[in-house]
Design a protein around this motif. Structure first.
Motif, PDB file in Angstrom:
ATOM      1  N   ASN A 106      42.875  40.583  40.776  1.00  0.00           N
ATOM      2  CA  ASN A 106      43.624  40.957  39.572  1.00  0.00           C
ATOM      3  C   ASN A 106      43.758  39.761  38.628  1.00  0.00           C
ATOM      4  O   ASN A 106      43.579  39.889  37.414  1.00  0.00           O
ATOM      5  N   ALA A 107      44.088  38.612  39.191  1.00  0.00           N
ATOM      6  CA  ALA A 107      44.251  37.403  38.375  1.00  0.00           C
ATOM      7  C   ALA A 107      42.926  37.024  37.721  1.00  0.00           C
ATOM      8  O   ALA A 107      42.881  36.717  36.523  1.00  0.00           O
ATOM      9  N   LEU A 108      41.859  37.067  38.486  1.00  0.00           N
ATOM     10  CA  LEU A 108      40.547  36.715  37.958  1.00  0.00           C
ATOM     11  C   LEU A 108      40.149  37.667  36.822  1.00  0.00           C
ATOM     12  O   LEU A 108      39.614  37.241  35.798  1.00  0.00           O
ATOM     13  N   ARG A 109      40.456  38.948  36.989  1.00  0.00           N
ATOM     14  CA  ARG A 109      40.142  39.923  35.937  1.00  0.00           C
ATOM     15  C   ARG A 109      40.905  39.577  34.653  1.00  0.00           C
ATOM     16  O   ARG A 109      40.340  39.589  33.561  1.00  0.00           O
ATOM     17  N   GLU A 110      42.190  39.233  34.780  1.00  0.00           N
ATOM     18  CA  GLU A 110      42.994  38.885  33.604  1.00  0.00           C
ATOM     19  C   GLU A 110      42.455  37.621  32.924  1.00  0.00           C
ATOM     20  O   GLU A 110      42.329  37.570  31.703  1.00  0.00           O
ATOM     21  N   TRP A 111      42.122  36.606  33.699  1.00  0.00           N
ATOM     22  CA  TRP A 111      41.619  35.354  33.131  1.00  0.00           C
ATOM     23  C   TRP A 111      40.265  35.581  32.450  1.00  0.00           C
ATOM     24  O   TRP A 111      40.010  35.041  31.381  1.00  0.00           O
ATOM     25  N   CYS A 112      39.409  36.363  33.098  1.00  0.00           N
ATOM     26  CA  CYS A 112      38.065  36.588  32.552  1.00  0.00           C
ATOM     27  C   CYS A 112      38.097  37.411  31.272  1.00  0.00           C
ATOM     28  O   CYS A 112      37.165  37.355  30.477  1.00  0.00           O
TER      29      CYS A 112
END
Length: 162
Positions: A101-107
């Motif tokens: 989830n965090a990676l999706r938000e950052w990307c």
């Protein structure tokens, strides 16, 4: 009671200059070309190999570390899961899912590509398998427009999709 015991004494030369001298020493090759993206700075590398390298070419780095690199620690994911990547925590689905989830938000916010490092191949494999089985892998690609690749091992080709 006699018991035979074998004792082995190993002497190891851990100085790379000793081995490299066979290649670039006075009675060796007249020309040695070393190329790499990770040998900089060349002064310390030449010192380790015990060779002066009178002709050198070192290109400037292509990344502006002041504008293009951010390093930090994020302790909690968007859903509130602890992102402390300990051996115990990393095995938990809540950690793996919220890391995705965090990676999706950052990307979504970071233009162009993103490089993600894992501390071990086993964690990389575990997280990638989890994201592929839950659909998080494809959801991340769809939400960000970025294609995900998994580092190959040995002679494998890079993995994309499941």
């Amino acid at each position: 009671g006699g018991r035979d015991v074998a004792v082995t004494l190993s002497l190891w030369a851990l100085n790379p200059a000793l081995a490299f001298n066979d290649l670039a020493g006075p009675d060796a090759a007249r020309c040695v070309v070393l190329t790499s993206g990770t040998l900089a700075p060349l002064n310390s590398f030449a010192s380790e190999l015990g060779v002066s390298f009178p002709i050198r070419m070192e290109a400037p780095h292509c990344v502006d570390v002041h504008k293009q690199v951010w390093a930090g620690a994020v302790g909690v994911g968007p859903a509130g899961a602890s992102l402390h990547g300990t051996f115990k925590t990393a095995a938990e689905f809540a950690y793996q899912d919220d890391l995705g989830n965090a990676l999706r938000e950052w990307c979504r916010d970071i233009p162009h590509g993103v490089l993600v490092f894992f501390p071990s191949y086993s964690l990389l494999d575990r997280v990638a398998q989890r994201w592929k089985s839950t659909g998080a892998w494809k959801a991340l690609e769809q939400a960000t427009g970025k294609k995900m690749f998994q580092e190959p091992r040995g002679n494998e080709q890079p993995h994309a999709d499941a």
